[in-house]
Design a protein around this motif. Structure first.
Motif, PDB file in Angstrom:
ATOM      1  N   LEU A 202       0.805  -1.222   0.000  1.00  0.00           N
ATOM      2  CA  LEU A 202       0.000   0.000   0.000  1.00  0.00           C
ATOM      3  C   LEU A 202       0.841   1.277   0.000  1.00  0.00           C
ATOM      4  CD1 LEU A 202      -2.643   1.576   0.199  1.00  0.00           C
ATOM      5  CD2 LEU A 202      -2.644   1.114   2.676  1.00  0.00           C
ATOM      6  N   PRO A 203       1.887   1.410   0.840  1.00  0.00           N
ATOM      7  CA  PRO A 203       2.651   2.664   0.837  1.00  0.00           C
ATOM      8  C   PRO A 203       3.229   3.021  -0.533  1.00  0.00           C
ATOM      9  CG  PRO A 203       3.197   1.383   2.784  1.00  0.00           C
ATOM     10  CD  PRO A 203       2.358   0.493   1.910  1.00  0.00           C
ATOM     11  N   GLN A 204       3.569   2.020  -1.350  1.00  0.00           N
ATOM     12  CA  GLN A 204       4.119   2.312  -2.671  1.00  0.00           C
ATOM     13  C   GLN A 204       3.089   2.922  -3.610  1.00  0.00           C
ATOM     14  OE1 GLN A 204       6.568  -0.669  -4.500  1.00  0.00           O
ATOM     15  NE2 GLN A 204       7.428  -1.358  -2.568  1.00  0.00           N
ATOM     16  N   MET A 205       1.817   2.708  -3.328  1.00  0.00           N
ATOM     17  CA  MET A 205       0.775   3.307  -4.168  1.00  0.00           C
ATOM     18  C   MET A 205       0.670   4.814  -3.914  1.00  0.00           C
ATOM     19  SD  MET A 205      -0.004   0.523  -5.617  1.00  0.00           S
ATOM     20  CE  MET A 205      -1.330   1.047  -6.691  1.00  0.00           C
ATOM     21  N   LYS A 206       1.103   5.236  -2.736  1.00  0.00           N
ATOM     22  CA  LYS A 206       0.945   6.626  -2.334  1.00  0.00           C
ATOM     23  C   LYS A 206       2.214   7.458  -2.501  1.00  0.00           C
ATOM     24  CE  LYS A 206      -2.534   5.346   1.110  1.00  0.00           C
ATOM     25  NZ  LYS A 206      -2.931   5.408   2.539  1.00  0.00           N
ATOM     26  N   GLN A 207       3.342   6.777  -2.764  1.00  0.00           N
ATOM     27  CA  GLN A 207       4.620   7.482  -2.897  1.00  0.00           C
ATOM     28  C   GLN A 207       5.149   7.296  -4.310  1.00  0.00           C
ATOM     29  OE1 GLN A 207       7.028   5.610   0.086  1.00  0.00           O
ATOM     30  NE2 GLN A 207       5.641   6.132   1.758  1.00  0.00           N
ATOM     31  N   ARG A 208       5.784   8.322  -4.840  1.00  0.00           N
ATOM     32  CA  ARG A 208       6.325   8.245  -6.202  1.00  0.00           C
ATOM     33  C   ARG A 208       7.845   8.065  -6.140  1.00  0.00           C
ATOM     34  NH1 ARG A 208       3.815   9.288 -10.663  1.00  0.00           N
ATOM     35  NH2 ARG A 208       5.564  10.344 -11.652  1.00  0.00           N
ATOM     36  N   ALA A 220       7.019   1.068 -13.561  1.00  0.00           N
ATOM     37  CA  ALA A 220       6.266   0.584 -12.405  1.00  0.00           C
ATOM     38  C   ALA A 220       5.707   1.752 -11.598  1.00  0.00           C
ATOM     39  CB  ALA A 220       7.153  -0.300 -11.533  1.00  0.00           C
ATOM     40  N   MET A 221       6.497   2.783 -11.411  1.00  0.00           N
ATOM     41  CA  MET A 221       6.060   3.967 -10.676  1.00  0.00           C
ATOM     42  C   MET A 221       4.857   4.624 -11.354  1.00  0.00           C
ATOM     43  SD  MET A 221       8.252   7.444  -9.819  1.00  0.00           S
ATOM     44  CE  MET A 221       8.398   7.870 -11.578  1.00  0.00           C
ATOM     45  N   GLU A 222       4.927   4.786 -12.670  1.00  0.00           N
ATOM     46  CA  GLU A 222       3.831   5.418 -13.408  1.00  0.00           C
ATOM     47  C   GLU A 222       2.582   4.555 -13.396  1.00  0.00           C
ATOM     48  OE1 GLU A 222       3.788   8.444 -14.354  1.00  0.00           O
ATOM     49  OE2 GLU A 222       5.889   8.796 -13.835  1.00  0.00           O
ATOM     50  N   LEU A 223       2.750   3.241 -13.513  1.00  0.00           N
ATOM     51  CA  LEU A 223       1.600   2.334 -13.483  1.00  0.00           C
ATOM     52  C   LEU A 223       0.905   2.390 -12.131  1.00  0.00           C
ATOM     53  CD1 LEU A 223       2.984  -0.774 -15.400  1.00  0.00           C
ATOM     54  CD2 LEU A 223       1.114   0.715 -16.140  1.00  0.00           C
ATOM     55  N   ARG A 224       1.682   2.423 -11.059  1.00  0.00           N
ATOM     56  CA  ARG A 224       1.065   2.511  -9.738  1.00  0.00           C
ATOM     57  C   ARG A 224       0.209   3.758  -9.626  1.00  0.00           C
ATOM     58  NH1 ARG A 224       6.093   0.276  -8.098  1.00  0.00           N
ATOM     59  NH2 ARG A 224       7.002   2.316  -7.630  1.00  0.00           N
ATOM     60  N   LYS A 225       0.675   4.857 -10.126  1.00  0.00           N
ATOM     61  CA  LYS A 225      -0.090   6.106 -10.088  1.00  0.00           C
ATOM     62  C   LYS A 225      -1.401   5.957 -10.872  1.00  0.00           C
ATOM     63  CE  LYS A 225       0.369  11.078 -11.157  1.00  0.00           C
ATOM     64  NZ  LYS A 225      -0.740  11.205 -12.127  1.00  0.00           N
ATOM     65  N   GLN A 226      -1.301   5.393 -12.079  1.00  0.00           N
ATOM     66  CA  GLN A 226      -2.494   5.200 -12.906  1.00  0.00           C
ATOM     67  C   GLN A 226      -3.504   4.274 -12.225  1.00  0.00           C
ATOM     68  OE1 GLN A 226      -1.321   3.825 -16.836  1.00  0.00           O
ATOM     69  NE2 GLN A 226       0.361   5.304 -16.909  1.00  0.00           N
ATOM     70  N   TRP A 227      -3.015   3.164 -11.685  1.00  0.00           N
ATOM     71  CA  TRP A 227      -3.913   2.206 -11.057  1.00  0.00           C
ATOM     72  C   TRP A 227      -4.558   2.772  -9.808  1.00  0.00           C
ATOM     73  CZ3 TRP A 227       0.508  -1.877 -11.474  1.00  0.00           C
ATOM     74  CH2 TRP A 227       0.525  -2.414 -12.774  1.00  0.00           C
ATOM     75  N   TRP A 228      -3.791   3.519  -9.024  1.00  0.00           N
ATOM     76  CA  TRP A 228      -4.330   4.085  -7.791  1.00  0.00           C
ATOM     77  C   TRP A 228      -5.451   5.069  -8.102  1.00  0.00           C
ATOM     78  CZ3 TRP A 228      -4.589   2.433  -3.187  1.00  0.00           C
ATOM     79  CH2 TRP A 228      -4.810   3.282  -2.093  1.00  0.00           C
ATOM     80  N   GLU A 229      -5.242   5.886  -9.124  1.00  0.00           N
ATOM     81  CA  GLU A 229      -6.264   6.871  -9.498  1.00  0.00           C
ATOM     82  C   GLU A 229      -7.497   6.193 -10.096  1.00  0.00           C
ATOM     83  OE1 GLU A 229      -4.140   9.479 -12.094  1.00  0.00           O
ATOM     84  OE2 GLU A 229      -3.128  10.546 -10.450  1.00  0.00           O
ATOM     85  N   LYS A 230      -7.278   5.245 -11.004  1.00  0.00           N
ATOM     86  CA  LYS A 230      -8.413   4.565 -11.621  1.00  0.00           C
ATOM     87  C   LYS A 230      -9.132   3.677 -10.615  1.00  0.00           C
ATOM     88  CE  LYS A 230      -9.840   2.233 -15.835  1.00  0.00           C
ATOM     89  NZ  LYS A 230      -9.405   1.651 -17.137  1.00  0.00           N
TER      90      LYS A 230
END
Length: 251
Positions: A202-208, A220-230
């Motif tokens: 979970l913490p990796q979804m909130k940190q870049r 991986a960093m960009e995908l986490r951002k996209q997935w968290w928002e969607k």
């Protein structure tokens, strides 16, 4: 976890471990062990396959480290039984990738020529399997996954994107590992997302930040951002394989 999702989700914790550049998983007891006493750069991770029970299937997502107890019983089988699930009832095994902490119980610890769930259908990326068998140590243990080659109950996926049984979507990301894939399980209005090591905690979804241990850390960093928002927009239920505090979270 029924209050989170009508599809039943069961985390199968195998314990907490530290891992460093040697790629060895060393058990960690937070009551007695000190992280700072471990080698510099050690990461603290949970090892946690999941069962998802849908109207069609009893799904197993990744298979853990593949350890056995002192009596030769596979830990994964033991954890399933303790959760009230007959290992023989597993209908599909979804493999995100074949690193040894995700694929250890693909086959029997006592006989690596035998798949651990002979009555289930395994879904594996063919390119990931070929790469893992060729690459080997330290990230892959070929003897644990060799049984996937040629087995009649193994479906080798060849596309970057597709559907399994019309309700399980897979997508090859190539982020954490070269042929890593993630899954969405959709039933009625619900969506369960398993990002495996692209979205391990979970913490990796909130940190870049881009992790050095990923094949393509920036992706991986960009995908986490996209997935968290969607996921927030569509109310996904996230499964975090390496999170020792929050294995399941509904956005």
């Amino acid at each position: 976890m029924n209050d989170i999702c009508r599809m039943k989700i069961i985390p199968l914790s195998e314990g907490t471990f530290t891992i460093d550049k040697t790629k060895q998983f060393v058990p960690f007891d937070d009551g007695t062990d000190v992280l700072k006493a471990r080698p510099v750069g050690s990461l603290l991770v949970e090892i946690q396959p999941f069962v998802v029970i849908t109207s069609k299937d009893v799904l197993l997502i990744d298979t853990g480290l593949g350890f056995s107890d002192g009596n030769g019983v596979m830990q994964l089988h033991k954890n399933l039984k303790e959760a009230g699930i007959d290992p023989g009832s597993i209908t599909k095994v979804l493999m995100s990738h074949l690193h040894k902490d995700h694929a250890g119980a693909v086959s029997e610890d006592s006989d690596r020529s035998r798949l651990c769930f002979p009555g289930a259908t395994y879904y594996v990326q063919e390119r990931e399997l070929d790469y893992a068998l060729d690459k080997g140590l330290p990230s892959y243990l070929p003897e644990e996954i060799q049984a996937l080659k040629g087995a009649s109950n193994v479906v080798l996926l060849t596309e970057d994107h597709g559907l399994i049984d019309n309700y399980i979507e897979y997508q090859v990301t190539g982020a954490h590992s070269m042929f890593h894939q993630v899954f969405w399980i959709r039933e009625e209005e619900e969506i369960i997302f398993f990002g495996a090591d692209d979205a391990p905690q979970l913490p990796q979804m909130k940190q870049r930040y881009a992790a050095k241990y990923d094949h393509d850390g920036k992706k991986a960093m960009e995908l986490r951002k996209q997935w968290w928002e969607k996921g927030a927009e569509e109310k996904w239920t996230f499964l975090f394989y390496h999170d020792f505090k929050t294995p399941v979270l509904k956005a």
